[in-house]
Design a protein around this motif. Structure first.
Motif, PDB file in Angstrom:
ATOM      1  N   HIS A 155       0.796  -1.245   0.000  1.00  0.00           N
ATOM      2  CA  HIS A 155       0.000   0.000   0.000  1.00  0.00           C
ATOM      3  C   HIS A 155       0.824   1.288   0.000  1.00  0.00           C
ATOM      4  O   HIS A 155       0.249   2.361  -0.179  1.00  0.00           O
ATOM      5  CB  HIS A 155      -1.017  -0.007   1.149  1.00  0.00           C
ATOM      6  CG  HIS A 155      -0.441   0.171   2.512  1.00  0.00           C
ATOM      7  ND1 HIS A 155      -1.114   0.838   3.521  1.00  0.00           N
ATOM      8  CD2 HIS A 155       0.744  -0.237   3.045  1.00  0.00           C
ATOM      9  CE1 HIS A 155      -0.375   0.839   4.619  1.00  0.00           C
ATOM     10  NE2 HIS A 155       0.744   0.193   4.367  1.00  0.00           N
ATOM     11  N   ASP A 198      -4.176  -0.538   7.978  1.00  0.00           N
ATOM     12  CA  ASP A 198      -2.770  -0.610   8.398  1.00  0.00           C
ATOM     13  C   ASP A 198      -2.459   0.628   9.250  1.00  0.00           C
ATOM     14  O   ASP A 198      -3.038   1.691   9.045  1.00  0.00           O
ATOM     15  CB  ASP A 198      -1.891  -0.630   7.140  1.00  0.00           C
ATOM     16  CG  ASP A 198      -0.417  -0.894   7.417  1.00  0.00           C
ATOM     17  OD1 ASP A 198       0.040  -2.010   7.125  1.00  0.00           O
ATOM     18  OD2 ASP A 198       0.271   0.031   7.904  1.00  0.00           O
ATOM     19  N   VAL A 199      -1.543   0.507  10.199  1.00  0.00           N
ATOM     20  CA  VAL A 199      -1.242   1.631  11.093  1.00  0.00           C
ATOM     21  C   VAL A 199      -0.590   2.793  10.347  1.00  0.00           C
ATOM     22  O   VAL A 199      -0.628   3.935  10.809  1.00  0.00           O
ATOM     23  CB  VAL A 199      -0.356   1.168  12.286  1.00  0.00           C
ATOM     24  CG1 VAL A 199       1.097   0.945  11.849  1.00  0.00           C
ATOM     25  CG2 VAL A 199      -0.422   2.180  13.434  1.00  0.00           C
ATOM     26  N   HIS A 200      -0.009   2.488   9.183  1.00  0.00           N
ATOM     27  CA  HIS A 200       0.582   3.542   8.351  1.00  0.00           C
ATOM     28  C   HIS A 200      -0.410   3.964   7.267  1.00  0.00           C
ATOM     29  O   HIS A 200      -1.123   3.115   6.711  1.00  0.00           O
ATOM     30  CB  HIS A 200       1.868   3.036   7.687  1.00  0.00           C
ATOM     31  CG  HIS A 200       2.900   2.549   8.652  1.00  0.00           C
ATOM     32  ND1 HIS A 200       3.041   1.213   8.975  1.00  0.00           N
ATOM     33  CD2 HIS A 200       3.825   3.220   9.373  1.00  0.00           C
ATOM     34  CE1 HIS A 200       4.023   1.080   9.860  1.00  0.00           C
ATOM     35  NE2 HIS A 200       4.519   2.283  10.121  1.00  0.00           N
ATOM     36  N   ASP A 287      -0.386  -3.996  11.882  1.00  0.00           N
ATOM     37  CA  ASP A 287       0.622  -3.288  12.688  1.00  0.00           C
ATOM     38  C   ASP A 287       0.037  -2.187  13.568  1.00  0.00           C
ATOM     39  O   ASP A 287       0.787  -1.469  14.228  1.00  0.00           O
ATOM     40  CB  ASP A 287       1.765  -2.752  11.807  1.00  0.00           C
ATOM     41  CG  ASP A 287       1.290  -2.093  10.534  1.00  0.00           C
ATOM     42  OD1 ASP A 287       0.066  -1.919  10.360  1.00  0.00           O
ATOM     43  OD2 ASP A 287       2.160  -1.742   9.706  1.00  0.00           O
TER      44      ASP A 287
HETATM   45 ZN   LIG Z   1       2.174  -0.521   8.084  1.00  0.00          ZN
END
Ligand SMILES: [Zn+2]
Length: 346
Positions: A155, A198-200, A287
């Protein structure tokens, strides 16, 4: 649920990563594939992905970039001193962005940072990841849901740029595939939503579809003001051109846990319900876990299960595409809990 994977995923295994002035062990290790594979074996129908060729990749990515990814390892003799990895420390920037001819310059033209070395098995691994996403997209439309054990993740990859451990945008490839399949089946234009948890921030996915109104992109992530990817992921980024209003960023303060994570996902699902897409892609990073070694949120295993229940309750055909989630004891449990929670939410 059906799970697609490929043993080729283990062929890209970066060794070291230059971070904050020091070489550290690369967080995106091939062991992630073995651990996630172990987590799904027994509980789900695990199938090796087929090969659908280069076309589904070119539906999302720039042809010159794809050729660069495919050919760079074979061109490594052009760079004196290359050992196991081809990597550059020079990068193009908005102020100087002409495409050069030499290989070292090309690497910096097509990559954003030092996290995406190209090794002997890199093309095989990332090509396989895209094929896994395609099989998952096709199966999700027929069976309602499927899970893609993609590795490395995708991603942070733009149409023409690698970065953040990512080379090919598997979630974007799945979204275009589902869209094309529905359009062909129904004989009308089709729409797909991508929900990235996702955490990002899913900056590559956002970038690919920023001017599109036929793919809705939503990302729930830790505030990028002091966290990767730093330069994108803010709430005011809502799309451009025809895509204005079709990108939604839901950044969370660092340290938030299950309740804030769930509230943000619910907001994303409200937007998806209003959009009424034909299908959904979940960019499934794990994550955001409280135990993730590079995470910034505190989501519990039960929290992932509940999040999956919320997402599953949409009833949309859903392709679950593995993104981040790094080596810790909770990683396989979080995947198992998510997949069980999704099925429970149906
Ligand atoms: Zn991530």
């Amino acid at each position: 649920m059906r799970v697609f994977h490929s043993p080729a995923s283990a062929l890209h295994d970066p060794a070291l990563y230059f971070r904050r002035g020091t070489m550290v062990t690369h967080p995106e290790q091939a062991d992630r594939y073995a651990i996630l594979h172990q987590a799904v074996s027994g509980a789900h129908a695990v199938t090796q992905a087929g090969d659908h060729g280069i076309e589904p990749i070119l539906a999302v990515h720039d042809a010159g970039y794809v050729a660069f990814l495919r050919d760079t390892w074979e061109r490594r003799h052009e760079l004196p001193g290359v050992d196991d990895e081809v990597l550059s420390g020079h990068f193009s920037r908005p102020h100087m962005s002409k495409r050069p001819e030499g290989l070292l310059g090309l690497i910096g033209y097509y990559t954003a940072d030092t996290s995406t070395p190209i090794r002997a098995g890199t093309w095989a691994a990332i090509h396989a990841g895209a094929q896994i996403a395609v099989d998952t997209a096709d199966t999700a439309l027929g069976e309602g849901v499927a899970y893609a054990l993609c590795r490395p993740p995708g991603h942070h990859a733009y149409a023409d740029s690698a970065g953040g451990f990512c080379f090919l945008n598997n979630s974007g490839i799945a979204a275009r595939r589902m869209q094309a399949n529905v359009a062909a089946r129904e004989g009308r234009p089709a729409r797909v939503a991508i929900l990235d948890i996702d955490v990002h921030h899913g900056n590559g996915t956002q970038g690919i579809f920023y001017e599109a109104d036929d793919i809705l992109t939503i990302s729930v992530h830790a505030d990028p003001a002091d966290y990767f990817p730093y330069y994108a992921g803010y709430a005011e980024e809502t799309g451009a051109g025809a895509g204005v209003g079709y990108n939604l960023n839901l950044p969370l303060p660092h340290g938030e846990g299950d309740s804030a994570f769930h509230r943000a996902i619910e907001k994303g699902l409200e937007r998806i319900a209003a959009y009424a897409p034909d299908a959904l892609v979940v960019a499934l990073g794990l994550d955001a876990s409280e135990h993730d070694p590079i995470g910034a949120l505190r989501v519990t295993t039960r929290g992932f299960e509940q999040a999956a229940g919320l997402i599953g309750s949409t009833g949309l055909p859903t392709a679950l595409i593995q993104e981040g989630g790094y080596l810790c004891d909770a990683l396989p449990d979080n995947l198992s809990a998510f997949l069980a929670g999704f099925e429970g939410g149906r």
